[in-house]
Design a protein around this motif. Sequence first.
Motif, PDB file in Angstrom:
ATOM      1  N   PRO A  42      50.249  56.259  40.819  1.00  0.00           N
ATOM      2  CA  PRO A  42      48.874  55.967  41.241  1.00  0.00           C
ATOM      3  C   PRO A  42      48.193  54.882  40.412  1.00  0.00           C
ATOM      4  O   PRO A  42      47.220  54.289  40.857  1.00  0.00           O
ATOM      5  N   THR A  43      48.708  54.637  39.216  1.00  0.00           N
ATOM      6  CA  THR A  43      48.044  53.632  38.355  1.00  0.00           C
ATOM      7  C   THR A  43      48.816  52.318  38.303  1.00  0.00           C
ATOM      8  O   THR A  43      48.654  51.536  37.366  1.00  0.00           O
ATOM      9  N   HIS A  44      49.643  52.049  39.320  1.00  0.00           N
ATOM     10  CA  HIS A  44      50.494  50.848  39.192  1.00  0.00           C
ATOM     11  C   HIS A  44      49.698  49.556  39.061  1.00  0.00           C
ATOM     12  O   HIS A  44      50.044  48.675  38.288  1.00  0.00           O
ATOM     13  N   SER A  45      48.565  49.461  39.794  1.00  0.00           N
ATOM     14  CA  SER A  45      47.766  48.224  39.683  1.00  0.00           C
ATOM     15  C   SER A  45      47.071  48.166  38.324  1.00  0.00           C
ATOM     16  O   SER A  45      47.007  47.102  37.686  1.00  0.00           O
ATOM     17  N   PHE A  46      46.577  49.301  37.879  1.00  0.00           N
ATOM     18  CA  PHE A  46      45.909  49.393  36.572  1.00  0.00           C
ATOM     19  C   PHE A  46      46.884  48.998  35.459  1.00  0.00           C
ATOM     20  O   PHE A  46      46.575  48.193  34.575  1.00  0.00           O
ATOM     21  N   ASP A  47      48.086  49.561  35.499  1.00  0.00           N
ATOM     22  CA  ASP A  47      49.105  49.282  34.473  1.00  0.00           C
ATOM     23  C   ASP A  47      49.464  47.795  34.448  1.00  0.00           C
ATOM     24  O   ASP A  47      49.594  47.180  33.389  1.00  0.00           O
ATOM     25  N   THR A  48      49.630  47.256  35.639  1.00  0.00           N
ATOM     26  CA  THR A  48      50.034  45.848  35.723  1.00  0.00           C
ATOM     27  C   THR A  48      48.891  44.933  35.291  1.00  0.00           C
ATOM     28  O   THR A  48      49.119  43.889  34.670  1.00  0.00           O
ATOM     29  N   GLY A  49      47.658  45.373  35.587  1.00  0.00           N
ATOM     30  CA  GLY A  49      46.503  44.610  35.115  1.00  0.00           C
ATOM     31  C   GLY A  49      46.462  44.575  33.598  1.00  0.00           C
ATOM     32  O   GLY A  49      46.137  43.554  32.991  1.00  0.00           O
ATOM     33  N   ALA A  50      46.801  45.708  32.969  1.00  0.00           N
ATOM     34  CA  ALA A  50      46.827  45.747  31.500  1.00  0.00           C
ATOM     35  C   ALA A  50      47.895  44.779  30.981  1.00  0.00           C
ATOM     36  O   ALA A  50      47.659  44.033  30.021  1.00  0.00           O
ATOM     37  N   ALA A  51      49.057  44.771  31.643  1.00  0.00           N
ATOM     38  CA  ALA A  51      50.141  43.880  31.200  1.00  0.00           C
ATOM     39  C   ALA A  51      49.704  42.420  31.325  1.00  0.00           C
ATOM     40  O   ALA A  51      49.958  41.602  30.432  1.00  0.00           O
ATOM     41  N   TRP A  52      49.036  42.100  32.417  1.00  0.00           N
ATOM     42  CA  TRP A  52      48.561  40.716  32.597  1.00  0.00           C
ATOM     43  C   TRP A  52      47.559  40.349  31.501  1.00  0.00           C
ATOM     44  O   TRP A  52      47.586  39.252  30.951  1.00  0.00           O
TER      45      TRP A  52
END
Length: 131
Positions: A42-52
Amino acid sequence: MRFLGFLNEFNQSWAKHAAAIVIVLSKSTFTPPGGSAEVPAPTHSFDTGAAWGYLALQASLSGWNAHGMAGIEHDKIRQGLAVPELYSIEAGVAIGRAGDKSLLPEGLQAREVHTPRKPLAEFAAEGRFVP
Ligand SMILES: Cc1cc2nc3c(=O)[nH]c(=O)nc-3n(C[C@H](O)[C@H](O)[C@H](O)COP(=O)(O)O)c2cc1C
C-alpha cells in the motif's frame, strides 16, 4: 535521446540538455519478510517518493541537480519501455549540472530562484484533519 520523448513538450524544452533522464517506477506488490508470496504494497508510491528524495539530496551533495517532473507521457512510457501493469509510473527526473541561466527562454529564467519554504503550521496539524 530516447527518454526525452517520454517528457511532455514543456519539459522537453528545458530538459534536452540534461545528462540523464530517469523514469521512476514503483512496484505495487512486495514479498513481506518471512513470506513467500507477493502481497499488495500500500505504500509503494510513498516508499518510492522517499527514494527519489534521497536521490535528489545525494545528487545535490555530489554537485549535480536533480529536477522532478510530473509532466511525463504515461502511455508512451508504458508502451515504449514495456512496463508491466504491476508497476506504477511515478515521475520523471532530469539530472545534470546547472547550466547558465541565460541559456533558458525568458519565462524560465524568471523561475530560477530559490523558492521559499511554507511554514509547518500550513500543512501539519495535531489531532483531527484540518482542511
Ligand atoms: C507535484 C509536482 C510536479 C512537478 N512537475 C514539474 C514538471 O513537470 N516540470 C517542471 O519543470 N517542474 C515540475 N515541478 C517543479 C519542480 O520539481 C521544482 O523545481 C521543485 O518543486 C522545486 O523544488 P523546491 O520548491 O524545493 O525548490 C513539479 C513540482 C511538483 C511538486
